[in-house]
Design an enzyme around this catalytic site. Structure first.
Site, PDB file in Angstrom:
ATOM      1  N   ASN A   9       0.861  -1.191   0.000  1.00 31.66           N
ATOM      2  CA  ASN A   9       0.000   0.000   0.000  1.00 31.66           C
ATOM      3  C   ASN A   9       0.895   1.238   0.000  1.00 31.66           C
ATOM      4  OD1 ASN A   9      -1.823   2.041   0.487  1.00 31.66           O
ATOM      5  ND2 ASN A   9      -2.240   1.452   2.605  1.00 31.66           N
ATOM      6  N   LYS A  11       0.029   4.363  -0.244  1.00 28.30           N
ATOM      7  CA  LYS A  11      -0.572   5.571   0.356  1.00 28.30           C
ATOM      8  C   LYS A  11      -0.331   6.775  -0.565  1.00 28.30           C
ATOM      9  CE  LYS A  11       0.155   3.248   4.678  1.00 28.30           C
ATOM     10  NZ  LYS A  11       0.282   3.279   6.113  1.00 28.30           N
ATOM     11  N   HIS A  95      -9.319   1.391   4.932  1.00 31.84           N
ATOM     12  CA  HIS A  95      -8.007   1.459   5.584  1.00 31.84           C
ATOM     13  C   HIS A  95      -8.108   2.386   6.790  1.00 31.84           C
ATOM     14  CE1 HIS A  95      -3.854   2.551   6.356  1.00 31.84           C
ATOM     15  NE2 HIS A  95      -3.542   1.396   5.800  1.00 31.84           N
ATOM     16  N   GLU A  97      -6.398   4.715   7.859  1.00 29.88           N
ATOM     17  CA  GLU A  97      -6.196   6.158   7.596  1.00 29.88           C
ATOM     18  C   GLU A  97      -7.442   6.786   6.982  1.00 29.88           C
ATOM     19  OE1 GLU A  97      -2.555   5.540   5.478  1.00 29.88           O
ATOM     20  OE2 GLU A  97      -1.648   4.901   7.365  1.00 29.88           O
ATOM     21  N   GLU A 167      -5.400  -5.042  10.520  1.00 26.16           N
ATOM     22  CA  GLU A 167      -4.290  -4.123  10.767  1.00 26.16           C
ATOM     23  C   GLU A 167      -4.550  -3.365  12.067  1.00 26.16           C
ATOM     24  OE1 GLU A 167      -2.213  -2.754   6.959  1.00 26.16           O
ATOM     25  OE2 GLU A 167      -4.120  -1.724   6.962  1.00 26.16           O
ATOM     26  N   GLY A 173       2.744   1.893  10.607  1.00 28.90           N
ATOM     27  CA  GLY A 173       3.743   2.962  10.469  1.00 28.90           C
ATOM     28  C   GLY A 173       4.492   3.285  11.754  1.00 28.90           C
ATOM     29  N   SER A 213       3.552  -2.517  10.109  1.00 26.78           N
ATOM     30  CA  SER A 213       5.006  -2.609  10.293  1.00 26.78           C
ATOM     31  C   SER A 213       5.580  -3.965   9.861  1.00 26.78           C
ATOM     32  CB  SER A 213       5.377  -2.297  11.748  1.00 26.78           C
ATOM     33  OG  SER A 213       5.011  -0.959  12.058  1.00 26.78           O
TER      34      SER A 213
END
Ligand code: PGA
Length: 256
Positions: A9, A11, A95, A97, A167, A173, A213
């Site tokens: 991904n 982003k 996702h 985010e 996730e 991240g 991660s």
């Protein structure tokens, strides 16, 4: 032998030119060393999708988001038919985010899943708990709710082909990846939840990815878990050589 999914991904990274370079680097190297039983994908930004798809040979291309409506006055949005026209494989949905910065709810994700299935694009439905929820032992309650709302009114046949990415938000991240025991435990819980909503066959046929991660060093521990079919990778998918290293680690662990 089961297939292992490795989806990068990107982003909001990579211009069109950077996408072209990545795709030609990685496709050349993948052609030289075949990746048995591994499905590799990348999720570029909307604007780079076409450039990626045109150069994709072994790699599958996914979008990072879509709008649930077919068309209309939704400035800045992209419909599923527009994505379909580019010839890509599928699309991420929900996702963390998107949920955090764009207030996307599981109900909205449900509409997107319906829209993607209606156009035969492969959805990857992302779920996971925040740090606060993790600390207060709510992981399973959160994940269960996200599954129930996200999958509402989807038929058993459609759900059987769904990919779910677990996730934990606290691992995305941060370099703080969940242990393989946590990832396996939640993956097992996801299958049990799908089994309760549908049936055991459906629970067995969905694919479950772990994300957060993931890197070339820890990837093998996840894909060796009984209920984990692959990984969703952010940071470690941006550099072609590092991503290839990660793919290589899975290919080696698959052949042992
Ligand atoms: P990360 O991102 O690998 O950089 O933690 C994962 C993701 O957001 O899907």
């Amino acid at each position: 032998m089961k297939k292992t999914y490795i989806i990068g991904n990107w982003k909001m990274h990579k211009t069109i030119q950077e996408t072209i370079k990545f795709m030609s680097d990685i496709e050349t190297k993948l052609a030289a060393s075949p990746t048995n039983h591994v499905v590799v994908g990348v999720c570029p930004s909307y604007i780079s999708l076409e450039a990626a798809q045109k150069r994709a040979k072994q790699i599958h291309v996914f979008a990072q988001n879509c709008h649930e409506k077919e068309q209309g006055a939704y400035t800045g949005e992209v419909s599923v038919s527009m994505l379909k026209e580019v010839g890509i494989t599928g699309c991420l949905v929900g996702h963390s985010e998107r949920r955090t910065y764009f207030h996307e709810t599981s109900k909205a994700c449900n509409s997107k899943l319906h829209a993607l299935f209606a156009r035969y694009l492969q959805p990857i439905y992302c779920i996971g708990e925040t740090l606060e929820e993790y600390k207060s032992h709510q992981t399973k309650a959160v994940v269960e709710q996200q599954i129930k709302e996200g999958l509402a009114n989807l038929s058993r046949d459609l759900v059987q082909s769904l990919i779910i990415a677990y996730e934990p938000v606290w691992s995305i991240g941060t370099g703080r990846n969940a242990s393989k025991e946590i990832a396996q435990d939640v993956a097992d819980f996801i299958r049990n939840t799908v089994s309760a909503l549908y049936d055991e066959d459906t629970a067995k046929s969905i694919k479950i990815l772990y994300g957060g991660s993931v890197n070339p060093t820890n990837v093998a521990s996840y894909v060796s878990c009984q209920d984990i079919d692959g990984v969703l990778v952010g940071g470690a998918s941006l550099d072609a050589d590092r991503f290839l290293e990660l793919i290589g680690a899975v290919t080696v662990s698959n052949s042992i």
